[in-house]
Design a protein around this motif. Sequence first.
Motif, mmCIF file in Angstrom:
data_model
loop_
_atom_site.group_PDB
_atom_site.id
_atom_site.type_symbol
_atom_site.label_atom_id
_atom_site.label_comp_id
_atom_site.label_asym_id
_atom_site.label_seq_id
_atom_site.Cartn_x
_atom_site.Cartn_y
_atom_site.Cartn_z
ATOM 1 N N VAL A 132 0.836 -1.202 0.000
ATOM 2 C CA VAL A 132 0.000 0.000 0.000
ATOM 3 C C VAL A 132 0.871 1.252 0.000
ATOM 4 O O VAL A 132 1.835 1.352 0.764
ATOM 5 N N ASP A 133 0.511 2.206 -0.865
ATOM 6 C CA ASP A 133 1.112 3.533 -0.823
ATOM 7 C C ASP A 133 0.002 4.550 -1.044
ATOM 8 O O ASP A 133 -1.119 4.191 -1.415
ATOM 9 N N ASP A 134 0.317 5.845 -0.833
ATOM 10 C CA ASP A 134 -0.729 6.857 -0.938
ATOM 11 C C ASP A 134 -0.990 7.293 -2.371
ATOM 12 O O ASP A 134 -1.849 8.140 -2.630
ATOM 13 N N GLY A 135 -0.282 6.717 -3.314
ATOM 14 C CA GLY A 135 -0.446 7.002 -4.729
ATOM 15 C C GLY A 135 0.888 6.811 -5.431
ATOM 16 O O GLY A 135 1.926 6.685 -4.783
ATOM 17 N N VAL A 136 0.838 6.757 -6.747
ATOM 18 C CA VAL A 136 2.074 6.644 -7.527
ATOM 19 C C VAL A 136 2.060 7.686 -8.637
ATOM 20 O O VAL A 136 1.002 8.038 -9.162
ATOM 21 N N ALA A 137 3.225 8.192 -8.965
ATOM 22 C CA ALA A 137 3.400 9.090 -10.107
ATOM 23 C C ALA A 137 4.243 8.343 -11.141
ATOM 24 O O ALA A 137 3.728 7.633 -11.985
ATOM 25 N N THR A 138 5.563 8.437 -11.042
ATOM 26 C CA THR A 138 6.422 7.589 -11.870
ATOM 27 C C THR A 138 6.525 6.186 -11.283
ATOM 28 O O THR A 138 6.813 5.225 -11.983
ATOM 29 N N GLY A 139 6.325 6.092 -9.968
ATOM 30 C CA GLY A 139 6.350 4.783 -9.313
ATOM 31 C C GLY A 139 7.734 4.220 -9.075
ATOM 32 O O GLY A 139 7.876 3.016 -8.865
ATOM 33 N N SER A 140 8.758 5.060 -9.042
ATOM 34 C CA SER A 140 10.127 4.537 -8.945
ATOM 35 C C SER A 140 10.356 3.759 -7.656
ATOM 36 O O SER A 140 10.871 2.633 -7.684
ATOM 37 N N THR A 141 9.989 4.341 -6.502
ATOM 38 C CA THR A 141 10.249 3.640 -5.245
ATOM 39 C C THR A 141 9.350 2.407 -5.107
ATOM 40 O O THR A 141 9.798 1.376 -4.599
ATOM 41 N N VAL A 142 8.122 2.510 -5.557
ATOM 42 C CA VAL A 142 7.227 1.346 -5.499
ATOM 43 C C VAL A 142 7.783 0.207 -6.341
ATOM 44 O O VAL A 142 7.732 -0.963 -5.947
ATOM 45 N N ARG A 143 8.351 0.526 -7.486
ATOM 46 C CA ARG A 143 8.907 -0.517 -8.355
ATOM 47 C C ARG A 143 10.055 -1.255 -7.651
ATOM 48 O O ARG A 143 10.196 -2.477 -7.788
ATOM 49 N N ALA A 144 10.885 -0.525 -6.919
ATOM 50 C CA ALA A 144 11.969 -1.177 -6.178
ATOM 51 C C ALA A 144 11.409 -2.022 -5.033
ATOM 52 O O ALA A 144 11.906 -3.115 -4.765
ATOM 53 N N CYS A 145 10.375 -1.519 -4.360
ATOM 54 C CA CYS A 145 9.725 -2.306 -3.311
ATOM 55 C C CYS A 145 9.168 -3.605 -3.883
ATOM 56 O O CYS A 145 9.312 -4.680 -3.279
ATOM 57 N N LEU A 146 8.548 -3.520 -5.039
ATOM 58 C CA LEU A 146 7.991 -4.719 -5.663
ATOM 59 C C LEU A 146 9.088 -5.663 -6.124
ATOM 60 O O LEU A 146 8.916 -6.886 -6.092
ATOM 61 N N ALA A 147 10.235 -5.101 -6.542
ATOM 62 C CA ALA A 147 11.371 -5.959 -6.909
ATOM 63 C C ALA A 147 11.836 -6.766 -5.708
ATOM 64 O O ALA A 147 12.200 -7.948 -5.837
ATOM 65 N N GLN A 148 11.815 -6.147 -4.529
ATOM 66 C CA GLN A 148 12.185 -6.879 -3.318
ATOM 67 C C GLN A 148 11.222 -8.040 -3.083
ATOM 68 O O GLN A 148 11.651 -9.153 -2.742
ATOM 69 N N LEU A 149 9.944 -7.805 -3.287
ATOM 70 C CA LEU A 149 8.970 -8.872 -3.066
ATOM 71 C C LEU A 149 9.073 -9.961 -4.129
ATOM 72 O O LEU A 149 8.833 -11.135 -3.845
ATOM 73 N N GLU A 150 9.461 -9.573 -5.347
ATOM 74 C CA GLU A 150 9.693 -10.575 -6.393
ATOM 75 C C GLU A 150 10.821 -11.522 -5.992
ATOM 76 O O GLU A 150 10.821 -12.696 -6.373
ATOM 77 N N ASN A 151 11.771 -10.993 -5.224
ATOM 78 C CA ASN A 151 12.910 -11.797 -4.778
ATOM 79 C C ASN A 151 12.645 -12.520 -3.462
ATOM 80 O O ASN A 151 13.536 -13.162 -2.912
ATOM 81 N N SER A 152 11.434 -12.394 -2.953
ATOM 82 C CA SER A 152 11.069 -13.039 -1.688
ATOM 83 C C SER A 152 10.312 -14.337 -1.979
ATOM 84 O O SER A 152 10.103 -14.718 -3.137
ATOM 85 N N ASP A 153 9.854 -14.984 -0.898
ATOM 86 C CA ASP A 153 9.079 -16.211 -1.033
ATOM 87 C C ASP A 153 7.584 -15.964 -0.931
ATOM 88 O O ASP A 153 6.809 -16.898 -0.691
ATOM 89 N N ALA A 154 7.163 -14.707 -1.096
ATOM 90 C CA ALA A 154 5.730 -14.403 -1.061
ATOM 91 C C ALA A 154 5.013 -15.184 -2.164
ATOM 92 O O ALA A 154 5.523 -15.318 -3.277
#
Length: 216
Positions: A132-154
């Motif tokens: 969850v975030d309060d919104g996205v514009a370019t989404g740069s930080t969210v994309r890195a957060c999602l990359a971390q989850l891609e590398n997890s066992d979620a």
Amino acid sequence: MDGARRFDNRTDAGKRLAETLRERGVEADLVLAVPRGGLPLGRAVADALEVPLDIVVAKKIGAPGNPEYAVGAVASDGSVWRNEVAIDGTRTDEAYVEERREAEAERARRKADRYRGGRPAPDLGGKTVVVVDDGVATGSTVRACLAQLENSDADRVVLAVPVGPPDTIADLEGQVDDVVCLETPANFMGVGQFYANFGQVSDEEAMAYLDDGDRD
């Protein structure tokens, strides 16, 4: 405003997000908010879904001489998202990107540790995680957060945000299992334009949302 709603504040946006998540039958095991602005929403979503709240942290990698222009972003575990168009357009060399990646990853790690107050990071193995975030514009930080989850066992990752431009949201759909975005206005200029109250969230206020309990 092209039909886009105006949220009262971040908690109001979080409650609306939670309502939509429930309507869509999302059964989460954990909510991860992106500090600082994502935490008021994350608290509302976690409370509504009756699951724990934690954080996922990333820092932007700014262009040389223009730190506000992201050539990438890096999460606290070192997972990186690269904006190749920006890297090429600014002629940013690899040595600079790597140097900033290491420095910003360390900043993200320190922030995550400070927010958790010594608590360990949650185990994501086999879980459905809502970011969850309060919104996205370019989404740069969210994309890195999602990359971390891609590398997890979620097991499953759902991104939930109140508002974002259509092109960014379309791009992010390729990085997660599902995206819940309440508004994708064509006239998007910035996240704050869709909130009546979009004041900055302090670190102290943001960290308080990690405590258990409802907040109005």
